[in-house]
Each structure stands twice: as structure tokens, then as C-alpha cells.
Design a protein around this motif. Structure first.
Motif, mmCIF file in Angstrom:
data_model
loop_
_atom_site.group_PDB
_atom_site.id
_atom_site.type_symbol
_atom_site.label_atom_id
_atom_site.label_comp_id
_atom_site.label_asym_id
_atom_site.label_seq_id
_atom_site.Cartn_x
_atom_site.Cartn_y
_atom_site.Cartn_z
ATOM 1 N N ILE A 193 2.567 -8.050 -7.996
ATOM 2 C CA ILE A 193 2.894 -6.792 -8.671
ATOM 3 C C ILE A 193 1.630 -6.262 -9.323
ATOM 4 O O ILE A 193 0.923 -6.989 -10.021
ATOM 5 N N GLN A 194 1.370 -4.974 -9.088
ATOM 6 C CA GLN A 194 0.197 -4.329 -9.676
ATOM 7 C C GLN A 194 0.625 -3.052 -10.398
ATOM 8 O O GLN A 194 1.484 -2.312 -9.920
ATOM 9 N N LEU A 195 0.016 -2.815 -11.559
ATOM 10 C CA LEU A 195 0.257 -1.586 -12.318
ATOM 11 C C LEU A 195 -1.095 -1.029 -12.746
ATOM 12 O O LEU A 195 -1.890 -1.729 -13.381
ATOM 13 N N GLN A 196 -1.348 0.221 -12.390
ATOM 14 C CA GLN A 196 -2.636 0.861 -12.647
ATOM 15 C C GLN A 196 -2.469 2.075 -13.545
ATOM 16 O O GLN A 196 -1.516 2.840 -13.391
ATOM 17 N N ARG A 197 -3.413 2.240 -14.481
ATOM 18 C CA ARG A 197 -3.442 3.463 -15.285
ATOM 19 C C ARG A 197 -4.712 4.236 -14.996
ATOM 20 O O ARG A 197 -5.813 3.695 -15.096
ATOM 21 N N ILE A 198 -4.543 5.506 -14.661
ATOM 22 C CA ILE A 198 -5.638 6.464 -14.544
ATOM 23 C C ILE A 198 -5.268 7.643 -15.438
ATOM 24 O O ILE A 198 -4.381 8.424 -15.099
ATOM 25 N N GLY A 199 -5.922 7.752 -16.576
ATOM 26 C CA GLY A 199 -5.550 8.798 -17.528
ATOM 27 C C GLY A 199 -4.153 8.558 -18.062
ATOM 28 O O GLY A 199 -3.868 7.528 -18.663
ATOM 29 N N LYS A 200 -3.259 9.494 -17.808
ATOM 30 C CA LYS A 200 -1.871 9.368 -18.247
ATOM 31 C C LYS A 200 -0.925 8.953 -17.107
ATOM 32 O O LYS A 200 0.281 8.843 -17.316
ATOM 33 N N THR A 201 -1.488 8.737 -15.923
ATOM 34 C CA THR A 201 -0.670 8.438 -14.751
ATOM 35 C C THR A 201 -0.687 6.944 -14.437
ATOM 36 O O THR A 201 -1.752 6.324 -14.353
ATOM 37 N N PHE A 202 0.505 6.384 -14.253
ATOM 38 C CA PHE A 202 0.674 4.972 -13.929
ATOM 39 C C PHE A 202 1.225 4.839 -12.516
ATOM 40 O O PHE A 202 2.165 5.542 -12.135
ATOM 41 N N THR A 203 0.631 3.928 -11.753
ATOM 42 C CA THR A 203 1.039 3.709 -10.364
ATOM 43 C C THR A 203 1.340 2.234 -10.151
ATOM 44 O O THR A 203 0.543 1.363 -10.528
ATOM 45 N N MET A 204 2.498 1.973 -9.554
ATOM 46 C CA MET A 204 2.911 0.602 -9.247
ATOM 47 C C MET A 204 2.735 0.338 -7.764
ATOM 48 O O MET A 204 3.086 1.157 -6.916
ATOM 49 N N LYS A 205 2.179 -0.861 -7.454
ATOM 50 C CA LYS A 205 2.069 -1.326 -6.079
ATOM 51 C C LYS A 205 2.603 -2.755 -6.003
ATOM 52 O O LYS A 205 2.541 -3.493 -6.992
ATOM 53 N N VAL A 206 3.111 -3.128 -4.829
ATOM 54 C CA VAL A 206 3.619 -4.482 -4.625
ATOM 55 C C VAL A 206 3.208 -4.985 -3.254
ATOM 56 O O VAL A 206 2.826 -4.215 -2.370
ATOM 57 N N GLY A 207 3.303 -6.291 -3.073
ATOM 58 C CA GLY A 207 2.993 -6.866 -1.769
ATOM 59 C C GLY A 207 3.232 -8.353 -1.761
ATOM 60 O O GLY A 207 3.582 -8.962 -2.786
ATOM 61 N N HIS A 208 3.046 -8.932 -0.594
ATOM 62 C CA HIS A 208 3.075 -10.377 -0.448
ATOM 63 C C HIS A 208 1.642 -10.894 -0.490
ATOM 64 O O HIS A 208 0.703 -10.192 -0.112
ATOM 65 N N LYS A 209 1.479 -12.104 -0.962
ATOM 66 C CA LYS A 209 0.151 -12.663 -1.138
ATOM 67 C C LYS A 209 -0.629 -12.632 0.169
ATOM 68 O O LYS A 209 -0.133 -13.056 1.214
ATOM 69 N N GLY A 210 -1.844 -12.101 0.129
ATOM 70 C CA GLY A 210 -2.698 -12.021 1.306
ATOM 71 C C GLY A 210 -2.483 -10.794 2.156
ATOM 72 O O GLY A 210 -3.178 -10.617 3.167
ATOM 73 N N GLU A 211 -1.530 -9.920 1.773
ATOM 74 C CA GLU A 211 -1.239 -8.710 2.538
ATOM 75 C C GLU A 211 -1.591 -7.476 1.717
ATOM 76 O O GLU A 211 -1.661 -7.530 0.487
ATOM 77 N N PRO A 212 -1.833 -6.335 2.384
ATOM 78 C CA PRO A 212 -2.128 -5.097 1.655
ATOM 79 C C PRO A 212 -0.968 -4.705 0.747
ATOM 80 O O PRO A 212 0.210 -4.913 1.075
ATOM 81 N N LEU A 213 -1.300 -4.105 -0.400
ATOM 82 C CA LEU A 213 -0.274 -3.661 -1.332
ATOM 83 C C LEU A 213 0.302 -2.323 -0.890
ATOM 84 O O LEU A 213 -0.383 -1.491 -0.309
ATOM 85 N N GLN A 214 1.593 -2.120 -1.215
ATOM 86 C CA GLN A 214 2.285 -0.878 -0.889
ATOM 87 C C GLN A 214 2.631 -0.136 -2.182
ATOM 88 O O GLN A 214 2.980 -0.753 -3.184
ATOM 89 N N ILE A 215 2.547 1.182 -2.142
ATOM 90 C CA ILE A 215 2.813 1.987 -3.328
ATOM 91 C C ILE A 215 4.314 2.139 -3.551
ATOM 92 O O ILE A 215 5.044 2.571 -2.656
ATOM 93 N N VAL A 216 4.766 1.784 -4.745
ATOM 94 C CA VAL A 216 6.158 2.010 -5.137
ATOM 95 C C VAL A 216 6.330 3.436 -5.642
ATOM 96 O O VAL A 216 7.273 4.139 -5.288
ATOM 97 N N GLY A 217 5.402 3.891 -6.487
ATOM 98 C CA GLY A 217 5.459 5.245 -7.028
ATOM 99 C C GLY A 217 4.565 5.401 -8.233
ATOM 100 O O GLY A 217 3.961 4.429 -8.710
ATOM 101 N N SER A 218 4.487 6.629 -8.736
ATOM 102 C CA SER A 218 3.670 6.950 -9.904
ATOM 103 C C SER A 218 4.474 7.782 -10.885
ATOM 104 O O SER A 218 5.405 8.501 -10.500
ATOM 105 N N HIS A 219 4.078 7.676 -12.161
ATOM 106 C CA HIS A 219 4.737 8.476 -13.194
ATOM 107 C C HIS A 219 3.750 8.742 -14.317
ATOM 108 O O HIS A 219 2.941 7.872 -14.660
#
Length: 214
Positions: A149-175
Motif C-alpha cells: 500500500i502506498q500513499l503519496q502527497r503532492i501539495g494538497k492532493t493524495f494518491t493511493m496505489k496498491v500492488g503485489h510485492k515485486g509487481e508494478p503498483l496500480q492507482i486506486v485514486g486521488s483526492h
């Protein structure tokens, strides 16, 4: 006598601070007032955080859960591998990353969440005291059961990504979270979604980085 009192105050205050830190996180505590106390430990040999927490939920206008956190400013990327210890428990029990304005039980926050049944969701409370709503306050991912599970902040925008270990992460969404643009609390959490029990989470390969610039 006065000097001795000051010394003891400083000693016990320092000891408490050291005890209350866990790994890279400055503090851990129960948010709200769970019926059963939680805990947090770090196993350096396996680079694993063991987080135990109870709590009725992280929802409506107040929350109850165990939180290991530190203060951060500016942009960041939070990444870790999460899993529940054991199969038993409420299907809505929660683990993941949380960014929060304070330790108040009704604070604004945004969370990258994995549920006991594998449900993967980005959820938030925009303003302190707001009642979180379904589905207005969350973004669901169509697939379930991700370890990373990954959560990123850029300014006021947060983006969640998920994946299986060793695989590329997929975007869940941003808010966008207008109340979480300055210094915030950042950390790992577990909520049992059942005030009568304590759930345990194991979190490995925890990384807090700066976003890559183009």
C-alpha cells in the motif's frame, strides 16, 4: 530538593519519550478511547512493525484505533507491505497508512486502507468533526487483497496505489485535502472494527520518501 525534582522530571520525561517511539515513528497511541488498549513494537532484525489495536471503527464523526506516527512537512511518498496476523476477525477490520491533522478522535484525515475481507479503498474526513459518508467519502478499487500500500502527497492532493510485492503498483485514486497541506501526522494504523477484541497487523519494508521530480 528543587534541583532533584527537576532532574527526576527531565529523566522520566526523556524515558517516556524513548519508550513511546517505535522504529522510525516518533509516537504510538490509541486514538479515541478504545475499550481495549493497543500497542506497537518494532523488530529490527526482520524490519517489521507489529501493531495491535482495538476500536469500534474509523468512520462517522469519530475514530478508535492504534496509531504509530511521526510529523512530516512538504510532499512525501509512504510505502509498506501490510498483513493481518491471523484470519479471524471482523471483515471490516482495517490496516494501512493514515495522514491526520491531529490525534483528536474527530480530526480530518485521509487513509489508504486494506480491510479484513481484502477490500481496498481510499477514504477521508475532509473537515474536523465531519461525518464520513459512504460512498461520498471513499474511492473503491475493483480488485482485493493487496500487500503493498502506498500513499503519496503532492501539495494538497493524495494518491493511493496498491500492488503485489515485486509487481508494478496500480492507482486506486486521488483526492484533494485542503486541511492537510502543512505539517501533518503520518503513520501506520490498525482498527479491529470490534471494541471487544484486539487485532494485530504486521507491517514490513516501511519507506517514507520524497516524490521523484520530472
Amino acid at each position: 530538593m528543587k534541583l532533584l525534582s527537576v532532574f527526576l522530571f527531565l529523566f522520566y520525561g526523556s524515558a517516556y519519550t524513548q519508550t513511546n517511539s517505535v522504529g522510525i515513528f516518533e509516537h504510538h497511541t490509541d486514538i479515541g478511547n478504545p475499550k481495549n488498549a493497543g500497542s506497537a513494537q518494532y523488530d529490527k532484525s526482520s524490519n517489521t512493525y507489529i501493531i495491535k489495536g482495538s476500536g469500534y471503527n474509523i468512520w462517522f464523526d469519530k475514530d478508535e484505533f492504534q496509531y504509530a506516527y511521526k510529523k512530516l512537512k512538504d510532499d512525501f511518498v509512504l510505502t509498506a507491505n501490510f498483513e493481518f496476523a491471523g484470519e479471524n476477525g471482523n471483515g471490516h477490520r482495517k490496516i494501512g497508512w493514515m495522514v491526520r491533522e491531529s490525534t483528536d478522535d474527530n480530526a480530518a484525515h485521509i487513509s489508504a486502507v486494506s480491510h479484513g475481507d481484502g477490500l481496498t479503498v481510499l477514504q477521508w474526513r475532509v473537515n474536523k468533526g465531519d461525518s464520513m459518508r459512504d460512498p461520498e467519502g471513499e474511492i473503491f478499487f475493483p480488485q482485493k487483497k493487496f500487500e503493498v500500500i502506498q500513499l503519496q502527497r503532492i501539495g494538497k492532493t493524495f494518491t493511493m496505489k496498491v500492488g503485489h510485492k515485486g509487481e508494478p503498483l496500480q492507482i486506486v485514486g486521488s483526492h484533494e485535502m485542503p486541511n492537510l497541506s502543512g505539517e501533518v501526522l503520518v503513520g501506520l494504523f490498525v482498527c479491529a472494527h470490534d471494541p471487544e477484541v484486539v487485532q494485530e497487523a504486521k507491517v514490513r519494508d516501511v519507506h517514507i520518501n520524497k516524490p521523484q521530480t520530472q
